[in-house]
Enzyme design. Sequence first.
Site, PDB file in Angstrom:
ATOM      1  N   HIS A 189      58.396 105.817  15.875  1.00 52.23           N
ATOM      2  CA  HIS A 189      58.829 104.647  17.411  1.00 52.23           C
ATOM      3  C   HIS A 189      60.374 104.111  17.444  1.00 52.23           C
ATOM      4  O   HIS A 189      60.721 104.656  17.817  1.00 52.23           O
ATOM      5  CB  HIS A 189      57.724 103.820  18.047  1.00 52.23           C
ATOM      6  CG  HIS A 189      56.169 104.691  17.882  1.00 52.23           C
ATOM      7  ND1 HIS A 189      55.779 105.275  18.579  1.00 52.23           N
ATOM      8  CD2 HIS A 189      55.544 104.480  17.299  1.00 52.23           C
ATOM      9  CE1 HIS A 189      54.856 105.659  18.622  1.00 52.23           C
ATOM     10  NE2 HIS A 189      54.274 105.355  17.135  1.00 52.23           N
ATOM     11  N   ASP A 190      60.061 103.054  15.923  1.00 52.53           N
ATOM     12  CA  ASP A 190      61.520 102.530  16.924  1.00 52.53           C
ATOM     13  C   ASP A 190      63.010 102.485  17.014  1.00 52.53           C
ATOM     14  O   ASP A 190      63.626 101.481  17.594  1.00 52.53           O
ATOM     15  CB  ASP A 190      60.760 100.916  15.882  1.00 52.53           C
ATOM     16  CG  ASP A 190      59.446 100.536  16.471  1.00 52.53           C
ATOM     17  OD1 ASP A 190      58.870  99.570  15.249  1.00 52.53           O
ATOM     18  OD2 ASP A 190      59.230 100.105  17.373  1.00 52.53           O
TER      19      ASP A 190
ATOM     20  N   ASN B 288      52.423  94.680  14.134  1.00 51.67           N
ATOM     21  CA  ASN B 288      51.650  95.273  13.220  1.00 51.67           C
ATOM     22  C   ASN B 288      51.051  94.520  11.468  1.00 51.67           C
ATOM     23  O   ASN B 288      50.499  95.083  11.010  1.00 51.67           O
ATOM     24  CB  ASN B 288      52.461  95.905  12.225  1.00 51.67           C
ATOM     25  CG  ASN B 288      53.516  97.570  13.493  1.00 51.67           C
ATOM     26  OD1 ASN B 288      52.185  97.627  14.568  1.00 51.67           O
ATOM     27  ND2 ASN B 288      55.041  97.170  13.177  1.00 51.67           N
TER      28      ASN B 288
ATOM     29  N   ASP C 262      58.770  93.899  14.516  1.00 52.23           N
ATOM     30  CA  ASP C 262      57.526  93.486  13.934  1.00 52.23           C
ATOM     31  C   ASP C 262      57.354  94.206  12.215  1.00 52.23           C
ATOM     32  O   ASP C 262      56.110  95.020  12.194  1.00 52.23           O
ATOM     33  CB  ASP C 262      56.060  93.268  14.229  1.00 52.23           C
ATOM     34  CG  ASP C 262      55.927  94.762  14.754  1.00 52.23           C
ATOM     35  OD1 ASP C 262      54.887  95.301  16.096  1.00 52.23           O
ATOM     36  OD2 ASP C 262      56.526  95.551  14.967  1.00 52.23           O
TER      37      ASP C 262
ATOM     38  N   ASP D 105      59.931 100.302  12.261  1.00 49.11           N
ATOM     39  CA  ASP D 105      60.491  99.373  12.681  1.00 49.11           C
ATOM     40  C   ASP D 105      61.833  98.406  11.415  1.00 49.11           C
ATOM     41  O   ASP D 105      62.750  98.766  11.238  1.00 49.11           O
ATOM     42  CB  ASP D 105      59.789  97.826  12.513  1.00 49.11           C
ATOM     43  CG  ASP D 105      58.712  96.973  13.711  1.00 49.11           C
ATOM     44  OD1 ASP D 105      57.749  98.206  13.472  1.00 49.11           O
ATOM     45  OD2 ASP D 105      59.072  96.516  14.552  1.00 49.11           O
TER      46      ASP D 105
ATOM     47  N   PHE E 284      51.010 100.083  21.936  1.00 49.76           N
ATOM     48  CA  PHE E 284      50.288  98.522  21.328  1.00 49.76           C
ATOM     49  C   PHE E 284      50.977  97.511  21.448  1.00 49.76           C
ATOM     50  O   PHE E 284      51.049  95.694  21.737  1.00 49.76           O
ATOM     51  CB  PHE E 284      50.614  98.973  19.270  1.00 49.76           C
ATOM     52  CG  PHE E 284      50.292  97.517  18.617  1.00 49.76           C
ATOM     53  CD1 PHE E 284      50.995  96.900  18.380  1.00 49.76           C
ATOM     54  CD2 PHE E 284      49.035  96.753  18.466  1.00 49.76           C
ATOM     55  CE1 PHE E 284      51.090  95.835  17.231  1.00 49.76           C
ATOM     56  CE2 PHE E 284      48.577  95.620  18.014  1.00 49.76           C
ATOM     57  CZ  PHE E 284      49.519  95.424  17.462  1.00 49.76           C
ATOM     58  N   ASN E 285      52.422  97.829  21.359  1.00 47.49           N
ATOM     59  CA  ASN E 285      53.438  96.832  21.426  1.00 47.49           C
ATOM     60  C   ASN E 285      52.965  95.550  22.597  1.00 47.49           C
ATOM     61  O   ASN E 285      53.486  94.463  22.653  1.00 47.49           O
ATOM     62  CB  ASN E 285      55.200  96.846  21.541  1.00 47.49           C
ATOM     63  CG  ASN E 285      55.632  97.132  20.271  1.00 47.49           C
ATOM     64  OD1 ASN E 285      54.839  96.806  19.206  1.00 47.49           O
ATOM     65  ND2 ASN E 285      56.361  98.073  20.275  1.00 47.49           N
TER      66      ASN E 285
ATOM     67  N   THR F 259      61.245  95.845  19.516  1.00 52.67           N
ATOM     68  CA  THR F 259      60.535  96.939  18.720  1.00 52.67           C
ATOM     69  C   THR F 259      59.285  96.383  18.933  1.00 52.67           C
ATOM     70  O   THR F 259      58.067  97.315  17.429  1.00 52.67           O
ATOM     71  CB  THR F 259      61.185  97.211  17.778  1.00 52.67           C
ATOM     72  OG1 THR F 259      61.154  96.804  16.852  1.00 52.67           O
ATOM     73  CG2 THR F 259      62.468  97.931  17.331  1.00 52.67           C
TER      74      THR F 259
END
Length: 313
Positions: free
Chosen positions: A238-239, A40, A13, A18, A163-164, A123
């Site tokens: 993060h991703d 996102n 996303d 990402d 969040f994800n 992700t």
Amino acid sequence: MTTSRPQIILDCDPGHDDAVAIVVASHTCDILGITTVAGNAPLDRTTYNARVLRHMLNLDVEVHSGAGRPLVVPPVFAGYVHGESGLDGADLPEPTRAVDGTDAVGFIIDTVRAHPGCHLVVTGPMTNIALALRSHPDLGNDLAGISFMGGGTFGNRTPMAEFNLWADPHAAQIVVNSGLPLTMAGLDVTHQFQATPPRIERVREIDGQLAAVLSGLFDFFSANYSSRHDDMEGAAVHDPLAVLALTHPDLFTTESRFVDVVTDGEHTRGMTVIDRRTLIDRPAATCTVLVGIDADAAWDVTISAIRAGSANR
Ligand code: RIB
Ligand code: CA
């Protein structure tokens, strides 16, 4: 350092981190396809942004859009982190290649069947993956596993939910309980991988449009994180860790844990329950949880990926 070049489908996303995952995957994986999901930003934006990254990397990879909303809960986006475009902070080039399809779930199923032993790297919210597993429960027979960014022992959308998984907790619960080999890059490890000012300067020193765009994205992303946290020097990127977990496993320390997902509760919706008890009769582990990272070495790989991506133009 042990590395491998896995075949992956990247479901994402985009989203600043990402975007970095796409760059790292383009350098370290055989990308069978990129699928997009709302998260996102709304689906039209995450799909556009995936096309922008494909364009900048000169990647000959299909992009298929997927779910525009979660399975059950109403859609909520993360403009407060990534901006309304999903990739605020840089002048993005106009992608010239159109999206290749709007049935990400069908693309995932067909591509996995055609490439037994491939991995799903996830992700964003897990809606597309849950739908694929629901429509083809035996899909796992052709999958090496699922590596996902999400969860953790603390949250970022609520005190307990990342969040994800918060964005589509029912999809996350389906995936986490699928019985497939899972690797989880949760906030405990991703917060150890920050785009600090010295690391962003290393990006800025690289010639080419990709590095220029990424340094702008990192500046925006890190300014957002630093302004919203009292202990972070830069954005948690993060991703890409969901990619590096497959390609550079030696960069991580891991634990095997039973993991489940909570689907409701003001503070607990999307929360990962990670069983760290030492009880002998605890539930069998279902997930390889990343707990530590050699962040400098991981950033070196990220820099190499950006250099390689810049050379593609
Ligand atoms: O909580 C972090 C996750 O949510 C990352 O995947 C980021 O891109 C957002 O989707
Ligand atoms: Ca994401």
